[in-house]
Design a protein around this motif. Structure first.
Motif: not given
Length: 67
Positions: A1-24
């Motif tokens: 998720m930290y590699e720009e070529d694997k997760v483009p910038d335009e999708h990184f904010s969506t990934l952050l939204d997903y990570l925000e919901g992580l628990k435990g």
């Protein structure tokens, strides 16, 4: 998720939204891995750090979000 070529910038904010919901343990493990990777980059040569600025910025964002 930290590699720009694997997760483009335009999708990184969506990934952050997903990570925000992580628990435990998923949240804890993500933070631990991000901290370990950040430490490794901090100890790397200046050339490696220069090439990894985008990755470091993403790591900081994830750590700020989850910590």
């Amino acid at each position: 998720m930290y590699e720009e070529d694997k997760v483009p910038d335009e999708h990184f904010s969506t990934l952050l939204d997903y990570l925000e919901g992580l628990k435990g343990s998923a949240r804890e493990l993500t933070v631990q891995k991000a901290e370990a990777l950040m430490q490794k980059l901090d100890e790397a040569s200046p050339e490696t750090r220069d090439r990894s600025l985008g990755k470091m910025q993403r790591l900081r964002q994830v750590l700020q979000l989850l910590s």
